[in-house]
Structure formats: C-alpha cells, structure tokens
Scaffold this motif. Structure first.
Motif, short mmCIF file in Angstrom:
data_model
loop_
_atom_site.label_atom_id
_atom_site.label_comp_id
_atom_site.label_asym_id
_atom_site.label_seq_id
_atom_site.Cartn_x
_atom_site.Cartn_y
_atom_site.Cartn_z
N MET A 33 47.74 34.92 10.79
CA MET A 33 48.74 35.96 10.59
C MET A 33 48.67 36.99 11.74
N LYS A 34 49.84 37.34 12.26
CA LYS A 34 49.88 38.32 13.34
C LYS A 34 50.59 39.59 12.87
N SER A 35 50.45 40.66 13.62
CA SER A 35 51.15 41.89 13.23
C SER A 35 52.10 42.33 14.33
N LYS A 94 47.93 48.16 19.34
CA LYS A 94 47.10 47.21 18.58
C LYS A 94 47.92 46.03 18.01
N PHE A 95 49.24 46.12 18.06
CA PHE A 95 50.07 45.05 17.51
C PHE A 95 50.06 43.81 18.42
N ASP A 96 50.33 42.65 17.82
CA ASP A 96 50.41 41.42 18.64
C ASP A 96 51.70 41.37 19.43
N GLY A 97 52.68 42.14 19.01
CA GLY A 97 53.94 42.20 19.74
C GLY A 97 54.77 43.37 19.26
N VAL A 98 55.57 43.94 20.17
CA VAL A 98 56.45 45.06 19.81
C VAL A 98 57.87 44.69 20.21
N ILE A 99 58.81 44.81 19.28
CA ILE A 99 60.20 44.47 19.56
C ILE A 99 61.02 45.75 19.54
N ILE A 100 61.58 46.11 20.68
CA ILE A 100 62.42 47.31 20.74
C ILE A 100 63.87 46.84 20.62
N ALA A 101 64.39 46.98 19.40
CA ALA A 101 65.72 46.44 19.10
C ALA A 101 66.76 47.56 19.03
N ILE A 102 66.62 48.52 19.93
CA ILE A 102 67.62 49.58 20.03
C ILE A 102 68.59 49.14 21.12
N MET A 158 59.42 52.52 27.61
CA MET A 158 58.48 53.12 28.55
C MET A 158 57.21 53.57 27.83
N ILE A 159 57.39 54.23 26.70
CA ILE A 159 56.22 54.72 25.94
C ILE A 159 55.38 53.53 25.45
N VAL A 160 56.07 52.50 24.96
CA VAL A 160 55.36 51.33 24.43
C VAL A 160 54.57 50.64 25.55
N VAL A 161 55.22 50.42 26.70
CA VAL A 161 54.54 49.75 27.82
C VAL A 161 53.36 50.60 28.30
N GLU A 162 53.57 51.89 28.44
CA GLU A 162 52.50 52.78 28.94
C GLU A 162 51.32 52.84 27.99
N SER A 163 51.56 52.59 26.71
CA SER A 163 50.46 52.62 25.73
C SER A 163 49.54 51.42 25.90
N GLY A 164 50.00 50.43 26.67
CA GLY A 164 49.20 49.23 26.88
C GLY A 164 49.50 48.14 25.86
N ALA A 165 50.62 48.26 25.15
CA ALA A 165 50.97 47.26 24.13
C ALA A 165 51.20 45.89 24.77
N LYS A 166 50.89 44.85 23.98
CA LYS A 166 51.06 43.47 24.45
C LYS A 166 52.44 42.96 24.03
N ASN A 167 52.93 41.95 24.69
CA ASN A 167 54.19 41.28 24.31
C ASN A 167 55.30 42.24 23.94
N VAL A 168 55.73 43.00 24.90
CA VAL A 168 56.81 43.97 24.65
C VAL A 168 58.16 43.28 24.89
N ASN A 213 57.87 33.97 8.25
CA ASN A 213 56.85 33.12 8.86
C ASN A 213 55.44 33.59 8.54
N GLY A 214 55.33 34.53 7.61
CA GLY A 214 54.02 34.95 7.11
C GLY A 214 53.31 36.03 7.91
N HIS A 215 54.06 36.76 8.74
CA HIS A 215 53.40 37.80 9.55
C HIS A 215 53.63 39.20 8.97
N GLU A 216 52.82 40.15 9.45
CA GLU A 216 52.95 41.54 9.01
C GLU A 216 53.88 42.27 9.96
N VAL A 217 54.79 43.07 9.40
CA VAL A 217 55.72 43.80 10.27
C VAL A 217 55.85 45.25 9.84
#
Ligand code: ADP
Length: 217
Positions: free
Chosen positions: A1-3, A65-73, A85-95, A23-27
């Motif tokens: 399971m991924k978040s 800390k998330f396995d992926g971040v989806i910016i759907a704006i 920009m904020i998400v990328v700068e935070s070091g998030a993965k799979n943006v 698909n059984g993941h946390e969102v």
C-alpha cells in the motif's frame, strides 16, 4: 500500500483519487472548496479544506513523505504553479501536475514537476486516433514516431500461421510483443507463436508501420 496526496478535486483530481483508493492505496485530499471536500470525505482516507499555496499547510502534512503528489489544479494557473513549486521544494517524490496550457507546461517543467499531464489533450488525441485508425484499438505513444498498439487479427490469410511464417517483423517492420487469445490464454510473441482470427496483438513499431500492419492483419 502506498500513500498519495491529491491537491484539487476537480474532475481530474477526483478521478485520480478514486482510482488510487480503488487500487488499495491511502489518499489525502486537499481542496479550498468545502463542497468538493464534503463530496469526497467518505472516499478519501483523509480530507482537508485548505489552500495548498499556503506553505504551512503542506509542511504540516509532511508533503515530502508521500509516495506521490498529484497537483490537479487546472484553471487557476497561478495556484497550480505556486503549489507545484512548494511541493517540489519540499523534496516530495513523484510530483505529477495537471496542465491546461502550453505556458503552464513550460513553467511546471522548469519548476521540476516529474510528470505533467494534459488530460483534455490526451483524451482528445486518443479519440482522434480511434477515429483515424479504427483498426487500432489503443495507442500508447513511446516517442514522437513510435507507438505500442493493440490490434485484433481479422484477416483469414493469417489464421493458423506462426509469427515466423507470417513474417511480421520482416514484412511490416513491427514487433508483436504480446498475444492475447480468445480463450483467455496469453503470452509473449515468439517465432513459433500461432496467430488466429480475433487474437489481440500488442505491437511495437513506427506509427506508420503499425497503421499499414493494422490494415492488413
Ligand atoms: P478540472 O478541470 O479537473 O475539473 P479544475 O481546475 O476545475 O479542474 O479544478 C481544480 C480544483 O482545485 C477545484 O476543486 C479547486 O477548488 C481546487 N483548487 C484551486 N486552487 C486551489 C488551492 N490553492 N488549494 C487547494 N485546492 C485548490
């Protein structure tokens, strides 16, 4: 399971959210619109009414800390860019960011989003492909020239031939990577694989060659 964290619950964000949950993941879902949040509170693992352009909001939920971040704006380009920009700068993965204009794509790429999706354009291209090439069931673009396509065998001339006998690679310059049979069996395409009517072929090749092949097979 991924978040995952989905920011923006328009049609695209909502559909990504549901698919991840199915698909059984946390969102965790974020939107400024209370009504959108209310509509998704029983679907998402956790929902938040918040403005994602506020750095503290994303810091508090530890966006990196998330396995992926989806910016759907989509439409609010400024919010989409600032949030990405904020998400990328935070070091998030799979943006992954949604874009609606070419300028937005350019900026989001420059900012460092890992993947940019244009849902309307992608859907439009797919529909156009199916209209132009009705024989090719699905296309997946591998590059500007190359595709992975799904083609159904219809020509009795090929019924019962092996891929070697059909001389597919030599004559049509395409590679049959995978075959799905009517009885549910499937396997990778080998020289001794037999083709039959209504088999589904998964083919890799130049788009023009795939088109030619789809008309003959
Ligand atoms: P779609 O075309 O997929 O429906 P929209 O652009 O209409 O996409 O929807 C984007 C969603 O993002 C809306 O629900 C909107 O309320 C939300 N949104 C816009 N700006 C922000 C923001 N700064 N923070 C969080 N959510 C936002």
């Amino acid at each position: 399971m991924k978040s995952f964290c989905v920011i923006g619950l328009g049609r695209f964000g909502s559909s990504v959210l549901k698919s991840l949950i199915n698909n059984g993941h946390e969102v965790v879902a974020i939107d400024t619109d209370a009504k959108k949040i209310d509509n998704h509170k029983d679907i998402a693992t956790h929902v938040m009414i918040a403005d994602a352009t506020d750095e503290r909001v994303l810091q508090n939920i530890e966006i990196d800390k998330f396995d992926g971040v989806i910016i759907a704006i989509g439409r609010d380009v400024q919010a989409s860019i600032l949030t990405t920009m904020i998400v990328v700068e935070s070091g998030a993965k799979n943006v992954v960011a949604k874009a609606t204009t070419d300028v937005q794509i350019k900026v989001l790429t420059k900012i460092g989003a890992n993947k940019i999706i244009e849902p309307e354009k992608d859907a439009g291209n797919r529909v156009a492909d199916t209209l132009i090439h009705p024989d090719v069931a699905e296309y997946l673009d591998l590059s500007d020239d190359y595709s992975f396509a799904k083609i159904v065998v219809k020509n009795p001339k090929f019924n019962g031939l092996t891929l070697y006998q059909a001389n597919v690679t030599q004559d049509y310059q395409v590679n049959v990577a995978f075959i799905k049979k009517q009885d549910g069996t499937a396997g990778i395409g080998k020289h001794d694989t037999i083709i039959e009517i209504n088999d589904v072929l998964y083919v890799v090749g130049n788009k023009k060659d795939i088109e030619k092949f789809s008309e003959i097979i």
